[in-house]
Scaffold this active site. Structure first.
Site, short mmCIF file in Angstrom:
data_model
loop_
_atom_site.label_atom_id
_atom_site.label_comp_id
_atom_site.label_asym_id
_atom_site.label_seq_id
_atom_site.Cartn_x
_atom_site.Cartn_y
_atom_site.Cartn_z
N ASP A 226 0.90 -5.25 11.60
CA ASP A 226 0.59 -4.01 10.89
C ASP A 226 -0.33 -3.18 11.78
O ASP A 226 -1.41 -3.64 12.16
CB ASP A 226 -0.09 -4.30 9.55
CG ASP A 226 -0.40 -3.04 8.78
OD1 ASP A 226 0.54 -2.46 8.20
OD2 ASP A 226 -1.58 -2.63 8.77
N GLU A 321 6.77 -2.35 11.06
CA GLU A 321 7.16 -1.32 10.10
C GLU A 321 7.84 -0.16 10.81
O GLU A 321 7.59 0.11 11.99
CB GLU A 321 5.93 -0.81 9.35
CG GLU A 321 5.37 -1.76 8.32
CD GLU A 321 4.21 -1.17 7.57
OE1 GLU A 321 4.31 -0.98 6.36
OE2 GLU A 321 3.20 -0.88 8.22
N CYS A 377 1.41 -13.24 -5.00
CA CYS A 377 2.29 -13.24 -6.18
C CYS A 377 3.32 -12.13 -6.17
O CYS A 377 4.09 -11.99 -7.12
CB CYS A 377 1.45 -13.16 -7.45
SG CYS A 377 0.52 -11.60 -7.60
N ASP A 403 -5.12 -4.89 5.66
CA ASP A 403 -4.12 -4.93 6.73
C ASP A 403 -3.57 -6.34 6.92
O ASP A 403 -2.39 -6.50 7.28
CB ASP A 403 -4.73 -4.41 8.03
CG ASP A 403 -5.13 -2.95 7.93
OD1 ASP A 403 -4.52 -2.24 7.10
OD2 ASP A 403 -6.04 -2.52 8.66
#
Length: 475
Positions: A226, A321, A377, A403
């Site tokens: 990231d 990304e 989760c 991050d």
């Protein structure tokens, strides 16, 4: 012009060396780069004049067949026209290499082609305007594709057409040994002046084996990366790579140098709005500013190269990304810091380095909420402001660096096969992931695959299999 396609097992890369030319050689370098600029500007003015003339004639009702003949802007057309007029347009043309003029013509052909493609919608991005003439004090460059182009066996000189043997600041041993062994072929050489220094870049076809370096241990299977501003990158392993922020560090010196340059007598007089001869002090002040910018760019490039090489060598799969950097820099509060960090460099470097070292690059979908999703989760927060640097999940109670949480989500997207337990397929969680497979060494290494691989939903596959077995039983 047909693009060069390297054979199987070969890839094209560059070797760049700083030159140490004599005064006579500097004059020759400037003469050839100036010839490239002259050919570009003259032919651009010619194409512009023909374009304006045809538009004027059409406004008077002249038939299409009777209009002034159009000046083609393909490289063969520009070269044909230049050879017809160079004797009286540039009587000194014999003093320079023909490749210098060809450099300017090739650049003009590419610029006009990009303008036309942008105008017709064939080129993405912002709409491009009509090409502008090159300035005398701008970036000097010339490319040589034929003639005597080689590195000297003594490892301290390069040989270029019409320029001869030029000394280099650094050893050319690495390239010379490859050429001597037959595992490298020099395709072209480009000389460039940057911050009052001359460089020579060789475009080389290199035979290289795709694989991990022997001295680099394998540190892990998958890593999510990231990018950010405060940190150059944050890995899913928890590592925070610091951002050197070279532009911010040089901002004070740069402002002082630019103020000094603004007080000098430059090539433009704002009072009379006319050109004038710039002073030597103005040129020295401009060189100082250019050196500071060059240092900033070098520090930034070195930081990204060290990080991307380590990632491509130590990990089998790297997930990044798909950032819309052009849209992000429109935020005036973050624009300077974003440009200083250059986050798009990560994907560009990994695109070819993963192909070199046998790893795989995966690009997550641009709209995947990696920062808003809990890595524990998978609960997605509706909102998460930039001021919140710690991710706190209200569902499972996870508290983690923002991050690091995003990097773990990126790493969890990839479906892979454990090499130690063959056949044990591990599936990731739910976003569209585009894999960039390692390109063969003969192709454009790191060129991204256009066919996406969708993540596998194991429960859905089991349901479909049960339905098919039920139908077969009824039959």
């Amino acid at each position: 012009m047909k693009r060069y396609e390297s054979p199987a097992g070969w890839t094209v890369q560059a070797y760049r060396f700083a030159l140490d030319p004599s005064d006579v050689q500097v004059a020759g370098l400037r003469r050839n780069t100036g010839a490239a600029r002259f050919a570009f500007n003259h032919m651009l003015r010619r194409v512009s004049a023909v374009k304006a003339q045809r538009a004027a004639e059409a406004s008077y009702g002249v038939a299409e067949a009777d209009l002034t003949p159009w000046q083609g802007w393909s490289l063969p057309d520009l070269r044909r026209t230049w050879n017809e007029i160079k004797t009286w347009v540039a009587p000194w043309w014999a003093e320079c290499s023909k490749e210098a003029f060809n450099t300017g013509l090739a650049n003009l052909s590419a610029a006009l082609g990009n303008w036309h493609a942008s105008r017709t919608g064939a080129r993405k991005g912002r709409r491009m305007g009509w090409p502008r003439t090159k300035r005398k004090h701008g970036r000097r460059s010339a490319r040589f594709t034929t003639g005597a182009i080689r590195v000297d066996p003594g490892y301290r000189h390069v040989v270029l057409p019409r320029l001869g043997r030029i000394r280099t600041h650094e050893s050319t041993r690495k390239l010379a040994r490859r050429v001597k062994a037959g595992t490298a072929t020099i395709l072209s050489a480009t000389v460039t002046e940057t911050a009052a220094r001359w460089f020579c870049s060789f475009q080389v076809a290199v035979k290289r084996a795709v694989g991990r370096a022997a001295h680099t241990p394998k540190a892990g299977r998958i890593v999510g990366v990231d990018t950010g501003i405060k940190h150059l990158a944050v890995l899913s392993t928890g590592e925070l790579v610091p951002n050197p922020a070279p532009f911010k560090a040089a901002l004070k010196k740069l402002g002082k140098a630019q103020r000094r340059a603004a007080r000098r007598i430059g090539p433009y007089d704002p009072a009379t709005r006319r050109k004038r001869t710039a002073s030597n002090r103005w040129q020295r002040a401009q060189d100082t500013v250019a050196r500071l910018h060059t240092t900033v760019a070098a520090v930034r490039a070195d930081s990204w190269h060290q990080l991307t090489t380590r990632l491509a060598q130590q990990f089998t799969t790297v997930v990044v990304e798909d950032l819309h950097v052009a849209g992000m820099v429109r935020n005036r509060k973050l624009a300077r810091a974003l440009i200083d960090a250059a986050p798009a460099t990560l994907r560009r470097h990994l695109g070819y380095k993963t192909g070199w070292y046998g790893s795989v690059l995966h690009v997550a979908d641009r709209w995947y909420p990696s920062s808003k999703t809990c890595s524990g989760c998978q609960t997605v927060k509706p909102k998460l402001s930039l001021a919140e640097r710690t991710f706190n999940c209200t569902t499972c109670g996870l508290s983690l660096h923002r991050d690091v949480n995003a990097a773990r989500n990126l790493a969890g997207l990839v479906r892979h096969v454990d090499l130690e337990l063959l056949g044990d397929a591990k599936t990731g969680r739910g976003a569209h992931v585009r894999p960039v497979r390692p390109a063969p060494a003969g192709g454009a290494a790191g060129r991204e695959a256009s066919r996406p691989v969708h993540p596998v939903n194991a429960a859905r596959q089991r349901t479909a299999a049960n339905r098919e077995s039920h139908l077969l039983t009824e039959r």
